[in-house]
Motif scaffolding. Structure first.
Motif, PDB file in Angstrom:
ATOM      1  N   SER A 133      20.413  18.623  13.779  1.00 23.58           N
ATOM      2  CA  SER A 133      20.753  18.746  12.366  1.00 23.58           C
ATOM      3  C   SER A 133      22.073  19.492  12.174  1.00 23.58           C
ATOM      4  CB  SER A 133      19.633  19.466  11.624  1.00 23.58           C
ATOM      5  OG  SER A 133      19.986  19.714  10.281  1.00 23.58           O
ATOM      6  N   VAL A 134      22.267  20.556  12.921  1.00 18.68           N
ATOM      7  CA  VAL A 134      23.502  21.328  12.804  1.00 18.68           C
ATOM      8  C   VAL A 134      24.720  20.451  13.086  1.00 18.68           C
ATOM      9  CG1 VAL A 134      24.856  23.184  13.852  1.00 18.68           C
ATOM     10  CG2 VAL A 134      22.455  23.566  13.281  1.00 18.68           C
ATOM     11  N   ARG A 135      24.640  19.643  14.124  1.00 18.93           N
ATOM     12  CA  ARG A 135      25.769  18.777  14.478  1.00 18.93           C
ATOM     13  C   ARG A 135      25.956  17.664  13.444  1.00 18.93           C
ATOM     14  NH1 ARG A 135      25.457  16.682  20.442  1.00 18.93           N
ATOM     15  NH2 ARG A 135      27.562  15.999  19.856  1.00 18.93           N
ATOM     16  N   ALA A 136      24.856  17.093  12.963  1.00 21.27           N
ATOM     17  CA  ALA A 136      24.965  16.010  11.983  1.00 21.27           C
ATOM     18  C   ALA A 136      25.538  16.513  10.664  1.00 21.27           C
ATOM     19  CB  ALA A 136      23.598  15.365  11.759  1.00 21.27           C
ATOM     20  N   GLU A 137      25.056  17.652  10.196  1.00 24.36           N
ATOM     21  CA  GLU A 137      25.511  18.179   8.914  1.00 24.36           C
ATOM     22  C   GLU A 137      26.985  18.557   8.940  1.00 24.36           C
ATOM     23  OE1 GLU A 137      23.975  18.251   6.019  1.00 24.36           O
ATOM     24  OE2 GLU A 137      22.106  17.421   6.815  1.00 24.36           O
ATOM     25  N   ALA A 138      27.544  18.743  10.129  1.00 24.91           N
ATOM     26  CA  ALA A 138      28.976  19.068  10.247  1.00 24.91           C
ATOM     27  C   ALA A 138      29.860  17.823  10.165  1.00 24.91           C
ATOM     28  CB  ALA A 138      29.236  19.798  11.562  1.00 24.91           C
ATOM     29  N   LEU A 139      29.266  16.630  10.243  1.00 28.52           N
ATOM     30  CA  LEU A 139      30.066  15.410  10.159  1.00 28.52           C
ATOM     31  C   LEU A 139      30.611  15.243   8.739  1.00 28.52           C
ATOM     32  CD1 LEU A 139      27.815  12.904  12.162  1.00 28.52           C
ATOM     33  CD2 LEU A 139      29.795  14.205  12.987  1.00 28.52           C
ATOM     34  N   PRO A 140      31.806  14.690   8.590  1.00 30.81           N
ATOM     35  CA  PRO A 140      32.407  14.566   7.256  1.00 30.81           C
ATOM     36  C   PRO A 140      31.582  13.711   6.307  1.00 30.81           C
ATOM     37  CG  PRO A 140      33.701  13.377   8.910  1.00 30.81           C
ATOM     38  CD  PRO A 140      32.735  14.229   9.653  1.00 30.81           C
ATOM     39  N   GLN A 141      30.877  12.715   6.824  1.00 31.11           N
ATOM     40  CA  GLN A 141      30.075  11.853   5.952  1.00 31.11           C
ATOM     41  C   GLN A 141      28.873  12.599   5.375  1.00 31.11           C
ATOM     42  OE1 GLN A 141      30.990  11.057   9.099  1.00 31.11           O
ATOM     43  NE2 GLN A 141      32.495   9.427   8.768  1.00 31.11           N
ATOM     44  N   PHE A 142      28.371  13.572   6.101  1.00 27.62           N
ATOM     45  CA  PHE A 142      27.269  14.396   5.602  1.00 27.62           C
ATOM     46  C   PHE A 142      27.788  15.440   4.617  1.00 27.62           C
ATOM     47  CE2 PHE A 142      25.120  12.400   9.044  1.00 27.62           C
ATOM     48  CZ  PHE A 142      23.754  12.601   8.893  1.00 27.62           C
ATOM     49  N   SER A 143      28.894  16.096   4.973  1.00 27.77           N
ATOM     50  CA  SER A 143      29.414  17.151   4.098  1.00 27.77           C
ATOM     51  C   SER A 143      29.960  16.587   2.793  1.00 27.77           C
ATOM     52  CB  SER A 143      30.499  17.957   4.820  1.00 27.77           C
ATOM     53  OG  SER A 143      31.579  17.138   5.212  1.00 27.77           O
ATOM     54  N   ALA A 144      30.345  15.306   2.780  1.00 30.54           N
ATOM     55  CA  ALA A 144      30.814  14.679   1.540  1.00 30.54           C
ATOM     56  C   ALA A 144      29.670  14.370   0.591  1.00 30.54           C
ATOM     57  CB  ALA A 144      31.575  13.390   1.855  1.00 30.54           C
ATOM     58  N   ALA A 145      28.433  14.375   1.114  1.00 29.86           N
ATOM     59  CA  ALA A 145      27.252  14.111   0.294  1.00 29.86           C
ATOM     60  C   ALA A 145      26.243  15.228   0.523  1.00 29.86           C
ATOM     61  CB  ALA A 145      26.645  12.754   0.651  1.00 29.86           C
ATOM     62  N   PRO A 146      26.571  16.453   0.086  1.00 25.30           N
ATOM     63  CA  PRO A 146      25.721  17.595   0.403  1.00 25.30           C
ATOM     64  C   PRO A 146      24.399  17.567  -0.364  1.00 25.30           C
ATOM     65  CG  PRO A 146      27.442  18.248  -1.116  1.00 25.30           C
ATOM     66  CD  PRO A 146      27.745  16.826  -0.724  1.00 25.30           C
ATOM     67  N   TYR A 147      23.363  18.066   0.289  1.00 24.50           N
ATOM     68  CA  TYR A 147      22.066  18.176  -0.363  1.00 24.50           C
ATOM     69  C   TYR A 147      22.189  18.993  -1.645  1.00 24.50           C
ATOM     70  CZ  TYR A 147      17.329  19.736  -1.308  1.00 24.50           C
ATOM     71  OH  TYR A 147      16.145  20.014  -1.927  1.00 24.50           O
ATOM     72  N   GLY A 148      21.562  18.535  -2.728  1.00 28.83           N
ATOM     73  CA  GLY A 148      21.572  19.297  -3.970  1.00 28.83           C
ATOM     74  C   GLY A 148      21.798  18.410  -5.174  1.00 28.83           C
TER      75      GLY A 148
END
Length: 212
Positions: free
Chosen positions: A188-203
């Protein structure tokens, strides 16, 4: 295309992340199926998130069906393996992750939508057992066969696993202890650091592409 729904939904978020990985441009409108029910109903009378408004105005719903359509549109990338053995394994992982999403959401809804005196403890106990079984199986899968986790190599199995785990840790960390799932935590830590994940943050925010 326009994606309707809030990014605190793992189903909406898996679509937002996947559309980026597939190189498909889209707008995002963050609407709650609860607080914005009438507004959502004007777009999709069924009021189901995620909803995808296609370029011709036709409405699609259900994250898996939306992603099947998105995959057909993508010309240069696939998130699903082509070979049957790899496809079989990825479908197993996706099934486990979606089961975890479903059971986590059932617990969240049971807690948030029912008065405390109306909580059905036998139901909560059953669903919690199913949730823990799903994450336990995912932890074992990651131990035996790690998933790729770069923007160029991550598959739908990786996207859905990461989104499911992050959702559970945001909403139910006391139910699904991180200490019992070290491989999921590291993934999860590695995935959440990807730009595609950070561009769509949980919330309750909106998808913001890196280029604007």
């Amino acid at each position: 295309m326009k994606l309707i729904g809030m990014l605190d939904s793992p189903y909406v978020r898996r679509v937002a992340i996947s559309l980026q990985l597939l190189g498909l441009r889209f707008e995002h409108q963050s609407l709650s199926v609860f607080r914005a029910f009438p507004q959502f109903q004007q777009i999709n009378p069924v009021v189901k998130a995620p909803t995808l408004v296609c370029d011709d105005g036709e409405i699609l719903m259900d994250s898996t069906l939306i992603l099947e359509y998105a995959q057909a549109l993508a010309s240069s990338r696939t998130l699903m393996p082509a070979e049957p053995p790899e496809l079989q394994h990825d479908l197993r992982v996706i099934g486990l992750a979606l089961a975890a999403c479903e059971k986590a959401i059932q617990i969240v809804y049971e807690r948030s939508l029912r008065p405390p005196e109306k909580l059905h403890e036998p139901w909560l106990e059953r669903v919690t057992g199913q949730l823990l079984a799903a994450f336990g199986a995912l932890e074992e899968e990651l131990f035996k066969r790690p998933l790729a986790v770069t923007s160029a190599t991550i598959t739908q199995a990786g996207v859905t696993t990461a989104v499911a785990w992050h959702f559970a840790q945001q909403e139910l960390p006391e139910v699904v202890p991180a200490a019992n799932h070290p491989h999921l935590v590291a993934f999860s830590v590695r995935a959440e650091a990807l730009p595609q994940f950070s561009a769509a943050p949980y919330g309750d925010g909106i998808y913001r592409p890196r280029d604007g």
